[in-house]
Design an enzyme around this catalytic site. Structure first.
Site, PDB file in Angstrom:
ATOM      1  N   HIS A 131       0.863  -1.181   0.000  1.00 35.02           N
ATOM      2  CA  HIS A 131       0.000   0.000   0.000  1.00 35.02           C
ATOM      3  C   HIS A 131       0.900   1.232   0.000  1.00 35.02           C
ATOM      4  O   HIS A 131       1.190   1.799   1.050  1.00 35.02           O
ATOM      5  CB  HIS A 131      -0.891  -0.029   1.254  1.00 35.02           C
ATOM      6  CG  HIS A 131      -1.985   0.989   1.255  1.00 35.02           C
ATOM      7  ND1 HIS A 131      -3.238   0.743   1.775  1.00 35.02           N
ATOM      8  CD2 HIS A 131      -2.029   2.262   0.815  1.00 35.02           C
ATOM      9  CE1 HIS A 131      -3.996   1.821   1.648  1.00 35.02           C
ATOM     10  NE2 HIS A 131      -3.274   2.760   1.080  1.00 35.02           N
TER      11      HIS A 131
ATOM     12  N   GLU B  12      -2.495  -1.714  -3.394  1.00 31.61           N
ATOM     13  CA  GLU B  12      -3.682  -0.993  -2.953  1.00 31.61           C
ATOM     14  C   GLU B  12      -3.337   0.456  -2.673  1.00 31.61           C
ATOM     15  O   GLU B  12      -2.189   0.784  -2.357  1.00 31.61           O
ATOM     16  CB  GLU B  12      -4.297  -1.664  -1.710  1.00 31.61           C
ATOM     17  CG  GLU B  12      -3.354  -1.740  -0.544  1.00 31.61           C
ATOM     18  CD  GLU B  12      -3.936  -2.437   0.680  1.00 31.61           C
ATOM     19  OE1 GLU B  12      -4.654  -3.439   0.527  1.00 31.61           O
ATOM     20  OE2 GLU B  12      -3.642  -1.972   1.797  1.00 31.61           O
TER      21      GLU B  12
ATOM     22  N   HIS C  74      -8.546  -5.998   6.780  1.00 34.97           N
ATOM     23  CA  HIS C  74      -8.387  -5.008   7.851  1.00 34.97           C
ATOM     24  C   HIS C  74      -8.697  -5.616   9.197  1.00 34.97           C
ATOM     25  O   HIS C  74      -9.815  -6.037   9.448  1.00 34.97           O
ATOM     26  CB  HIS C  74      -9.242  -3.746   7.651  1.00 34.97           C
ATOM     27  CG  HIS C  74      -8.449  -2.519   7.989  1.00 34.97           C
ATOM     28  ND1 HIS C  74      -8.182  -2.133   9.281  1.00 34.97           N
ATOM     29  CD2 HIS C  74      -7.786  -1.641   7.200  1.00 34.97           C
ATOM     30  CE1 HIS C  74      -7.423  -1.055   9.259  1.00 34.97           C
ATOM     31  NE2 HIS C  74      -7.155  -0.742   8.019  1.00 34.97           N
TER      32      HIS C  74
HETATM   33  N1  PXP Z   1      -6.941  -3.937   3.040  1.00 30.74           N
HETATM   34  C1  PXP Z   1      -6.740  -2.610   2.909  1.00 30.74           C
HETATM   35  C2  PXP Z   1      -7.455  -1.905   1.810  1.00 30.74           C
HETATM   36  C3  PXP Z   1      -5.865  -1.918   3.754  1.00 30.74           C
HETATM   37  O1  PXP Z   1      -5.668  -0.599   3.586  1.00 30.74           O
HETATM   38  C4  PXP Z   1      -5.170  -2.635   4.749  1.00 30.74           C
HETATM   39  C5  PXP Z   1      -4.202  -1.917   5.632  1.00 30.74           C
HETATM   40  O2  PXP Z   1      -3.174  -1.358   4.858  1.00 30.74           O
HETATM   41  C6  PXP Z   1      -5.415  -4.021   4.851  1.00 30.74           C
HETATM   42  C7  PXP Z   1      -6.300  -4.642   3.991  1.00 30.74           C
HETATM   43  C8  PXP Z   1      -4.710  -4.866   5.866  1.00 30.74           C
HETATM   44  O3  PXP Z   1      -5.121  -4.489   7.158  1.00 30.74           O
HETATM   45  P1  PXP Z   1      -4.324  -5.016   8.400  1.00 30.74           P
HETATM   46  O4  PXP Z   1      -2.963  -4.386   8.344  1.00 30.74           O
HETATM   47  O5  PXP Z   1      -5.142  -4.542   9.574  1.00 30.74           O
HETATM   48  O6  PXP Z   1      -4.247  -6.509   8.301  1.00 30.74           O
END
Ligand code: PXP
Length: 240
Positions: free
Chosen positions: A44, A71, A191
């Site tokens: 990301h 992402e 997330h």
């Molecule tokens: N999906 C998206 C769109 C995110 O922005 C994130 C965090 O960067 C995640 C998944 C992964 O989340 P986590 O780090 O809480 O596992």
């Protein structure tokens, strides 16, 4: 259906950036995640490059052999980066540049035309597009208008509520997933998924194609090691 585990390696870059050298090395970690069983690598990149840098993304694109998922918010520089790399998947996230982490899904009604124009760019380039959305039926209903192939369900609310009442926590996600499938959309999720809440999510949500997990997985790796941790997460993605 087999659900892929995509490891988000942003935290590895955050740790590296804390010292200004190249340790831990994100390329080595990405290769190791794949060797230990991860079926995808997620990054990301943010405009200030405080985690993964644009240059990391270019280098990772050379070595990732599983599914590469980039992402982020589709600014012009993000779009240019993704088009130059041509990953298997791009996940569009509506987070402002200074957000600590993603904190909301797209409003697919308000941003319908922006999403449609952006998704078209990636569709034309042959890159699968997923859009990050809350488990909100109205937002899902309008998602197909932008011609994305997938949605990624934003699971923070599920994770927060899971400890109190798992059935209650997951109910809106089941409804959202059914609606998405009915509309021909494939489903990712991410997330705050972790070793405690992932198996229930996977076994309760129909047709889950992929989860992307970063924070909890990297934290768990401090105690269990990366190889064991990835195996533990993969075990959560089995029905028995
Ligand atoms: N999906 C998206 C769109 C995110 O922005 C994130 C965090 O960067 C995640 C998944 C992964 O989340 P986590 O780090 O809480 O596992």
């Amino acid at each position: 259906m087999n659900c892929k585990l995509s490891v988000n390696i942003n935290k590895i870059a955050t740790l590296r950036n804390a010292r200004g050298h190249n340790l831990p090395n994100v390329i080595t970690v990405a290769k190791d995640c794949e060797k230990f069983g991860a079926q995808g690598i997620t990054v990301h990149p943010r405009p200030d490059e405080r985690h993964i840098r644009y240059n990391d993304v270019l280098e990772l694109a050379q070595i990732v052999t599983t599914e590469f998922n980039i992402e982020g918010y589709p600014s012009q520089s993000f779009i240019d980066l993704v088009l130059s790399v041509k990953p298997a998947q791009v996940t569009l996230v509506p987070d402002p540049p200074d957000a600590i982490t993603s904190n909301a899904g797209w409003d697919t009604v308000k941003h319908a035309s922006f999403l449609k124009d952006t998704v078209e760019i990636f569709n034309t380039a042959g890159i699968r597009t997923s859009i990050f959305v809350d488990a909100d039926t109205r937002m899902i209903e309008h998602a197909p208008e932008c011609k994305c192939k997938r949605i990624e369900l934003y699971t923070e609310n599920y994770a927060n509520m899971f400890a109190i009442n798992p059935a209650h926590a997951i109910a809106p996600y089941v409804t959202a997933a059914k609606k998405a499938t009915e509309l021909g959309l494939e489903i990712n999720a991410g997330h705050d998924l972790n070793l405690t809440n992932l198996h229930y999510f996977y076994t309760t949500i129909p047709n889950l194609a992929e989860v992307s997990i970063g924070h909890a997985l990297i934290c768990d790796a401090l105690y269990y090691g990366l190889q064991n941790t990835i195996q533990l997460y993969l075990k959560c993605l089995k029905t028995s």
